[in-house]
Design a protein around this motif. Sequence first.
Motif, PDB file in Angstrom:
ATOM      1  N   PRO A  74       0.843  -1.203   0.000  1.00  0.00           N
ATOM      2  CA  PRO A  74       0.000   0.000   0.000  1.00  0.00           C
ATOM      3  C   PRO A  74       0.874   1.247   0.000  1.00  0.00           C
ATOM      4  CG  PRO A  74       0.106  -0.918   2.197  1.00  0.00           C
ATOM      5  CD  PRO A  74       0.829  -1.886   1.290  1.00  0.00           C
ATOM      6  N   PRO A  75       0.356   2.379  -0.456  1.00  0.00           N
ATOM      7  CA  PRO A  75       1.147   3.610  -0.488  1.00  0.00           C
ATOM      8  C   PRO A  75       1.751   3.985   0.868  1.00  0.00           C
ATOM      9  CG  PRO A  75      -0.861   3.909  -1.730  1.00  0.00           C
ATOM     10  CD  PRO A  75      -0.962   2.566  -1.045  1.00  0.00           C
ATOM     11  N   ILE A  76       1.097   3.628   1.946  1.00  0.00           N
ATOM     12  CA  ILE A  76       1.605   3.972   3.274  1.00  0.00           C
ATOM     13  C   ILE A  76       2.918   3.253   3.596  1.00  0.00           C
ATOM     14  CG2 ILE A  76       0.357   2.189   4.558  1.00  0.00           C
ATOM     15  CD1 ILE A  76      -0.203   4.403   6.680  1.00  0.00           C
ATOM     16  N   ALA A  77       3.223   2.167   2.886  1.00  0.00           N
ATOM     17  CA  ALA A  77       4.459   1.412   3.117  1.00  0.00           C
ATOM     18  C   ALA A  77       5.661   2.010   2.395  1.00  0.00           C
ATOM     19  CB  ALA A  77       4.272  -0.038   2.671  1.00  0.00           C
ATOM     20  N   MET A  78       5.455   3.037   1.577  1.00  0.00           N
ATOM     21  CA  MET A  78       6.548   3.595   0.780  1.00  0.00           C
ATOM     22  C   MET A  78       7.766   4.007   1.616  1.00  0.00           C
ATOM     23  SD  MET A  78       6.391   6.320  -2.244  1.00  0.00           S
ATOM     24  CE  MET A  78       7.870   6.899  -3.024  1.00  0.00           C
ATOM     25  N   PRO A  79       7.614   4.636   2.785  1.00  0.00           N
ATOM     26  CA  PRO A  79       8.809   4.991   3.565  1.00  0.00           C
ATOM     27  C   PRO A  79       9.649   3.775   3.968  1.00  0.00           C
ATOM     28  CG  PRO A  79       6.902   6.188   4.381  1.00  0.00           C
ATOM     29  CD  PRO A  79       6.395   5.177   3.392  1.00  0.00           C
ATOM     30  N   CYS A  80       9.028   2.625   4.087  1.00  0.00           N
ATOM     31  CA  CYS A  80       9.748   1.413   4.480  1.00  0.00           C
ATOM     32  C   CYS A  80      10.537   0.803   3.324  1.00  0.00           C
ATOM     33  CB  CYS A  80       8.764   0.375   5.026  1.00  0.00           C
ATOM     34  SG  CYS A  80       7.851   0.951   6.449  1.00  0.00           S
ATOM     35  N   VAL A  81      10.240   1.196   2.110  1.00  0.00           N
ATOM     36  CA  VAL A  81      10.887   0.623   0.933  1.00  0.00           C
ATOM     37  C   VAL A  81      12.265   1.240   0.717  1.00  0.00           C
ATOM     38  CG1 VAL A  81      10.686   0.362  -1.578  1.00  0.00           C
ATOM     39  CG2 VAL A  81       8.700   0.009  -0.123  1.00  0.00           C
ATOM     40  N   ASN A  82      12.486   2.438   1.234  1.00  0.00           N
ATOM     41  CA  ASN A  82      13.766   3.139   1.098  1.00  0.00           C
ATOM     42  C   ASN A  82      14.103   3.394  -0.369  1.00  0.00           C
ATOM     43  OD1 ASN A  82      16.075   4.433   1.985  1.00  0.00           O
ATOM     44  ND2 ASN A  82      17.290   2.563   2.029  1.00  0.00           N
ATOM     45  N   GLU A  83      13.121   3.884  -1.106  1.00  0.00           N
ATOM     46  CA  GLU A  83      13.332   4.196  -2.523  1.00  0.00           C
ATOM     47  C   GLU A  83      14.349   5.323  -2.662  1.00  0.00           C
ATOM     48  OE1 GLU A  83      10.616   5.020  -6.414  1.00  0.00           O
ATOM     49  OE2 GLU A  83       9.958   5.915  -4.539  1.00  0.00           O
ATOM     50  N   GLN A  84      15.255   5.163  -3.625  1.00  0.00           N
ATOM     51  CA  GLN A  84      16.282   6.165  -3.869  1.00  0.00           C
ATOM     52  C   GLN A  84      16.387   6.428  -5.359  1.00  0.00           C
ATOM     53  OE1 GLN A  84      20.009   4.971  -2.162  1.00  0.00           O
ATOM     54  NE2 GLN A  84      19.024   4.063  -0.388  1.00  0.00           N
ATOM     55  N   MET A  85      16.691   7.663  -5.712  1.00  0.00           N
ATOM     56  CA  MET A  85      16.936   7.987  -7.111  1.00  0.00           C
ATOM     57  C   MET A  85      18.306   7.424  -7.499  1.00  0.00           C
ATOM     58  SD  MET A  85      14.292   9.520  -8.223  1.00  0.00           S
ATOM     59  CE  MET A  85      14.846  10.210  -9.762  1.00  0.00           C
ATOM     60  N   LEU A  86      18.386   6.830  -8.668  1.00  0.00           N
ATOM     61  CA  LEU A  86      19.634   6.268  -9.163  1.00  0.00           C
ATOM     62  C   LEU A  86      20.118   7.076 -10.355  1.00  0.00           C
ATOM     63  CD1 LEU A  86      18.706   2.481  -9.091  1.00  0.00           C
ATOM     64  CD2 LEU A  86      20.031   3.752  -7.404  1.00  0.00           C
ATOM     65  N   GLN A  87      21.416   7.095 -10.537  1.00  0.00           N
ATOM     66  CA  GLN A  87      21.981   7.746 -11.706  1.00  0.00           C
ATOM     67  C   GLN A  87      21.600   6.932 -12.945  1.00  0.00           C
ATOM     68  OE1 GLN A  87      23.737  10.626 -11.966  1.00  0.00           O
ATOM     69  NE2 GLN A  87      23.263  10.931  -9.810  1.00  0.00           N
ATOM     70  N   PRO A  88      21.273   7.589 -14.035  1.00  0.00           N
ATOM     71  CA  PRO A  88      20.954   6.848 -15.258  1.00  0.00           C
ATOM     72  C   PRO A  88      22.155   6.010 -15.701  1.00  0.00           C
ATOM     73  CG  PRO A  88      20.373   9.164 -15.474  1.00  0.00           C
ATOM     74  CD  PRO A  88      21.130   9.023 -14.188  1.00  0.00           C
ATOM     75  N   ALA A  89      21.868   4.848 -16.217  1.00  0.00           N
ATOM     76  CA  ALA A  89      22.926   3.971 -16.707  1.00  0.00           C
ATOM     77  C   ALA A  89      23.453   4.495 -18.041  1.00  0.00           C
ATOM     78  CB  ALA A  89      22.397   2.551 -16.882  1.00  0.00           C
ATOM     79  N   THR A  90      24.671   4.145 -18.330  1.00  0.00           N
ATOM     80  CA  THR A  90      25.253   4.485 -19.626  1.00  0.00           C
ATOM     81  C   THR A  90      25.843   3.219 -20.229  1.00  0.00           C
ATOM     82  OG1 THR A  90      27.379   5.062 -18.623  1.00  0.00           O
ATOM     83  CG2 THR A  90      25.816   6.854 -18.958  1.00  0.00           C
ATOM     84  N   TYR A  91      26.002   3.243 -21.508  1.00  0.00           N
ATOM     85  CA  TYR A  91      26.554   2.097 -22.215  1.00  0.00           C
ATOM     86  C   TYR A  91      27.761   2.576 -23.012  1.00  0.00           C
ATOM     87  CZ  TYR A  91      27.126  -1.550 -25.708  1.00  0.00           C
ATOM     88  OH  TYR A  91      27.647  -2.516 -26.508  1.00  0.00           O
TER      89      TYR A  91
END
Length: 111
Positions: free
Chosen positions: A81-98
């Motif tokens: 559920p949306p309320i669990a989002m703080p527990c997921v520890n989502e972080q922005m990542l740098q875009p990958a390059t090839y």
Amino acid sequence: MEPTTANPDFPPENDNLRDEYSALYDDVEADIAWARVALEQEPDAINLWIGNSRSVTALHRDNYENVYCQIMGSKHFVLLPPIAMPCVNEQMLQPATYAVCTLSLCIEGFC
């Protein structure tokens, strides 16, 4: 890929059913009426994901609504559920390059 007007912050998925798998597109229903009514719009993208019994998808958040159809076998979903989002520890990542690694780069330790 340009952001859509439906959600200008996030571009749609790559719409691979109409592009990469276009040979299969004619075999798919042109419209899923209940989904169009529920979402109040036509889909921005239609994607086909193919996997086998060993396929695993990492924890992620989709920026768009989804309609999932399982043709064979089974898949286990864990929906939070949306309320669990703080527990997921989502972080922005740098875009990958090839980059193509050349032998000279490998010798210099960049591979």
